[in-house]
Design an enzyme around this catalytic site. Structure first.
Site, PDB file in Angstrom:
ATOM      1  N   GLY A  19       0.837  -1.207   0.000  1.00 10.45           N
ATOM      2  CA  GLY A  19       0.000   0.000   0.000  1.00 10.45           C
ATOM      3  C   GLY A  19       0.864   1.246   0.000  1.00 10.45           C
ATOM      4  CE  LYS A  20       4.898   2.731   5.215  1.00 13.82           C
ATOM      5  NZ  LYS A  20       6.064   2.469   6.079  1.00 13.82           N
ATOM      6  CG  ASP A  76       9.018   4.201  10.569  1.00 15.87           C
ATOM      7  OD1 ASP A  76       9.022   3.002  10.227  1.00 15.87           O
ATOM      8  OD2 ASP A  76       8.661   4.575  11.699  1.00 15.87           O
ATOM      9  CG  ASP A 164      -5.959   5.147   4.967  1.00 15.00           C
ATOM     10  OD1 ASP A 164      -5.383   6.003   5.654  1.00 15.00           O
ATOM     11  OD2 ASP A 164      -5.534   4.794   3.839  1.00 15.00           O
ATOM     12  CE  LYS A 184      -3.800   7.976   2.857  1.00 17.32           C
ATOM     13  NZ  LYS A 184      -3.456   6.565   3.033  1.00 17.32           N
TER      14      LYS A 184
HETATM   15  P1  IMP Z   1       5.972   1.118   8.960  1.00 20.81           P
HETATM   16  O1  IMP Z   1       6.039   0.314   7.697  1.00 20.81           O
HETATM   17  O2  IMP Z   1       6.717   0.539  10.093  1.00 20.81           O
HETATM   18  O3  IMP Z   1       6.278   2.564   8.729  1.00 20.81           O
HETATM   19  O4  IMP Z   1       4.451   1.010   9.364  1.00 20.81           O
HETATM   20  C1  IMP Z   1       3.575   2.050   9.210  1.00 20.81           C
HETATM   21  C2  IMP Z   1       2.175   1.594   9.584  1.00 20.81           C
HETATM   22  O5  IMP Z   1       1.450   2.766   9.910  1.00 20.81           O
HETATM   23  C3  IMP Z   1       1.451   0.956   8.421  1.00 20.81           C
HETATM   24  O6  IMP Z   1       1.519  -0.431   8.434  1.00 20.81           O
HETATM   25  C4  IMP Z   1       0.022   1.430   8.661  1.00 20.81           C
HETATM   26  O7  IMP Z   1      -0.550   0.617   9.586  1.00 20.81           O
HETATM   27  C5  IMP Z   1       0.190   2.767   9.328  1.00 20.81           C
HETATM   28  N1  IMP Z   1       0.076   3.834   8.328  1.00 20.81           N
HETATM   29  C6  IMP Z   1       1.067   4.612   7.836  1.00 20.81           C
HETATM   30  N2  IMP Z   1       0.595   5.443   6.899  1.00 20.81           N
HETATM   31  C7  IMP Z   1      -0.712   5.169   6.788  1.00 20.81           C
HETATM   32  C8  IMP Z   1      -1.734   5.706   5.962  1.00 20.81           C
HETATM   33  O8  IMP Z   1      -1.551   6.571   5.090  1.00 20.81           O
HETATM   34  N3  IMP Z   1      -2.948   5.178   6.147  1.00 20.81           N
HETATM   35  C9  IMP Z   1      -3.216   4.222   7.057  1.00 20.81           C
HETATM   36  N4  IMP Z   1      -2.311   3.668   7.832  1.00 20.81           N
HETATM   37  C10 IMP Z   1      -1.055   4.154   7.701  1.00 20.81           C
END
Ligand code: IMP
Length: 202
Positions: A19-20, A76, A164, A184
């Site tokens: 998703g990211k 992050d 979200d 968004k």
């Molecule tokens: P990371 O990969 O350790 O940075 O995890 C970030 C987590 O934060 C993700 O798995 C999501 O659960 C949450 N997160 C970060 N950005 C978003 C967003 O834009 N929408 C919804 N959840 C997000």
């Protein structure tokens, strides 16, 4: 990013979160980089031992550029709930567990807010995004964006990812998961961090 990164350069997104990576690729589309991802290189995910979003972003960017020899960009991010002293924060992904069950993670937030006796009208939260760009041979560069909002339950909407469905950005009535990606991206924490990143490219 003339100084930092030339157009057409390969930029490896230091993430395995689909998703990211999709959102980052959409946000980078206008800039003409050759965007790939750590997952495509089959890189292991480094342990996120930092205590801040920026520290964890730097760990991921440095690990990815060291393994590939290419410029890398990490993100992050997470949801900081005011009434829970900023939790889940840097543990946002970890609250969903191995199975990445965000339904469970969102319910945990609701239960903890109720347990603390915080009224629903005060369920304020912010999404925060720390980006780190590491071009081999240069110092890592950091960019941070945030958006404030209110949490709503039950979760609403099918779009987006992660938390979200419970996040309504300030001044709006729909959750991020009820907005299409263009809407968004016009306001999100990630888009705001990207604006700073893109300005640094100029
Ligand atoms: P990371 O990969 O350790 O940075 O995890 C970030 C987590 O934060 C993700 O798995 C999501 O659960 C949450 N997160 C970060 N950005 C978003 C967003 O834009 N929408 C919804 N959840 C997000």
């Amino acid at each position: 990013m003339s100084g930092l990164l030339a157009k057409g350069s390969e930029l490896v997104i230091a993430s395995h979160n689909k998703g990211k990576v999709r959102e980052i690729a959409e946000l980078l589309a206008p800039f003409g980089f050759n965007v790939t991802s750590a997952a495509a290189y089959d890189l292991p995910e480094p342990e996120e031992t930092g205590l801040t979003f920026a520290a964890n972003a730097e760990i991921k960017a440095l690990a990815t550029s060291a393994a590939t020899g290419k410029a890398s960009l990490s993100d992050d991010s997470g949801l900081a709930v005011e009434g829970l002293d900023g939790a889940p924060g840097i543990y946002s992904a970890r609250w969903a567990g191995e199975s990445k069950d965000f339904g469970m993670a969102m319910e945990r937030i609701r239960q903890e807010l109720i347990a603390k006796g915080i009224p629903e009208s005060d369920w304020r939260a912010s999404f925060i995004c720390a980006l780190c760009l590491h071009v081999p041979g240069q110092e890592p560069q950091h960019f941070e964006g945030r958006i404030d909002g209110l949490l709503t339950f039950p979760p609403r909407g099918e779009k987006g990812f992660g938390y979200d469905p419970i996040f309504i950005p300030e001044g709006h009535t729909r959750t991020f998961a009820e907005m299409d990606s263009t809407e968004k991206h016009a306001m999100s924490h990630r888009a705001r961090a990207f604006k700073l990143f893109v300005n640094a490219l100029k």
